[in-house]
Design a protein around this motif. Sequence first.
Motif, short mmCIF file in Angstrom:
data_model
loop_
_atom_site.label_atom_id
_atom_site.label_comp_id
_atom_site.label_asym_id
_atom_site.label_seq_id
_atom_site.Cartn_x
_atom_site.Cartn_y
_atom_site.Cartn_z
N ILE A 1 0.84 -1.20 0.00
CA ILE A 1 0.00 0.00 0.00
C ILE A 1 0.88 1.25 0.00
CG2 ILE A 1 -1.65 1.34 1.35
CD1 ILE A 1 -2.91 -1.29 2.21
N ALA A 2 1.91 1.27 0.81
CA ALA A 2 2.81 2.42 0.87
C ALA A 2 3.52 2.62 -0.47
CB ALA A 2 3.82 2.24 1.98
N LEU A 3 3.94 1.54 -1.09
CA LEU A 3 4.62 1.63 -2.38
C LEU A 3 3.69 2.19 -3.45
CD1 LEU A 3 7.07 1.05 -4.19
CD2 LEU A 3 6.12 -1.22 -4.55
N THR A 4 2.48 1.65 -3.55
CA THR A 4 1.55 2.13 -4.58
C THR A 4 1.11 3.57 -4.31
OG1 THR A 4 -0.31 1.13 -3.40
CG2 THR A 4 0.69 -0.16 -5.17
N THR A 5 0.96 3.94 -3.05
CA THR A 5 0.60 5.32 -2.72
C THR A 5 1.70 6.28 -3.13
OG1 THR A 5 -0.72 4.54 -0.86
CG2 THR A 5 -0.10 6.85 -0.84
N SER A 6 2.95 5.93 -2.83
CA SER A 6 4.05 6.83 -3.18
C SER A 6 4.23 6.90 -4.70
CB SER A 6 5.35 6.41 -2.50
OG SER A 6 5.74 5.14 -2.94
N LEU A 7 4.05 5.81 -5.39
CA LEU A 7 4.15 5.83 -6.85
C LEU A 7 3.05 6.69 -7.47
CD1 LEU A 7 5.13 2.14 -7.70
CD2 LEU A 7 6.55 4.18 -7.87
N SER A 8 1.84 6.57 -6.96
CA SER A 8 0.75 7.39 -7.51
C SER A 8 0.96 8.87 -7.19
CB SER A 8 -0.61 6.90 -7.01
OG SER A 8 -0.71 7.06 -5.62
N ALA A 9 1.53 9.16 -6.03
CA ALA A 9 1.82 10.56 -5.69
C ALA A 9 2.88 11.13 -6.63
CB ALA A 9 2.30 10.66 -4.24
N TRP A 10 3.92 10.38 -6.93
CA TRP A 10 4.95 10.85 -7.86
C TRP A 10 4.37 11.03 -9.26
CZ3 TRP A 10 9.18 13.30 -7.07
CH2 TRP A 10 9.86 13.13 -5.88
N LEU A 11 3.49 10.13 -9.67
CA LEU A 11 2.84 10.26 -10.97
C LEU A 11 1.99 11.53 -11.02
CD1 LEU A 11 2.10 9.14 -13.76
CD2 LEU A 11 0.24 7.89 -12.63
N GLU A 12 1.26 11.79 -9.95
CA GLU A 12 0.43 13.00 -9.89
C GLU A 12 1.29 14.26 -9.97
OE1 GLU A 12 -2.99 15.09 -7.12
OE2 GLU A 12 -1.81 13.45 -6.30
N VAL A 13 2.39 14.29 -9.24
CA VAL A 13 3.28 15.46 -9.28
C VAL A 13 3.84 15.64 -10.69
CG1 VAL A 13 5.53 16.32 -8.49
CG2 VAL A 13 3.88 15.43 -6.85
#
Length: 124
Positions: free
Chosen positions: A3-15
């Motif tokens: 969950i932490a990995l997918t959340t951080s990846l989606s945050a980087w994608l959003e940025v």
Amino acid sequence: ALIALTTSLSAWLEVALLRRSVSRALGKIPHTGRSITKLAVAAIVAASLAFSVKAMLTRTFGMTVNAEFGAAFAAAPDLSPRITGIVVLATFGAIYVSLCVLLKIPLALGAWNKLRGVLRRASR
């Protein structure tokens, strides 16, 4: 961990997507240490002045007793929280944007020039 990995990846994608869309609208966004330092200085100065406005409102209108975070350090004025918020946030925003333009932050200059163009077209 997943969950932490997918959340951080989606945050980087959003940025990345946000940065790309802002770059298209306003121009290239630099990532130098100097521009970040200028932004930090502008934010600190704007926050300090906005905090001073809140303190002046408290001194002028009296203090309200409430359980907000930091009430012992920075008491809220005896005004509507909406009015206080509008005044303090408007102060912060105006000072921050003005400082960013004065410090020649490219993104702020791009936004300022775009706004001036829109206002010019609207006045014709």
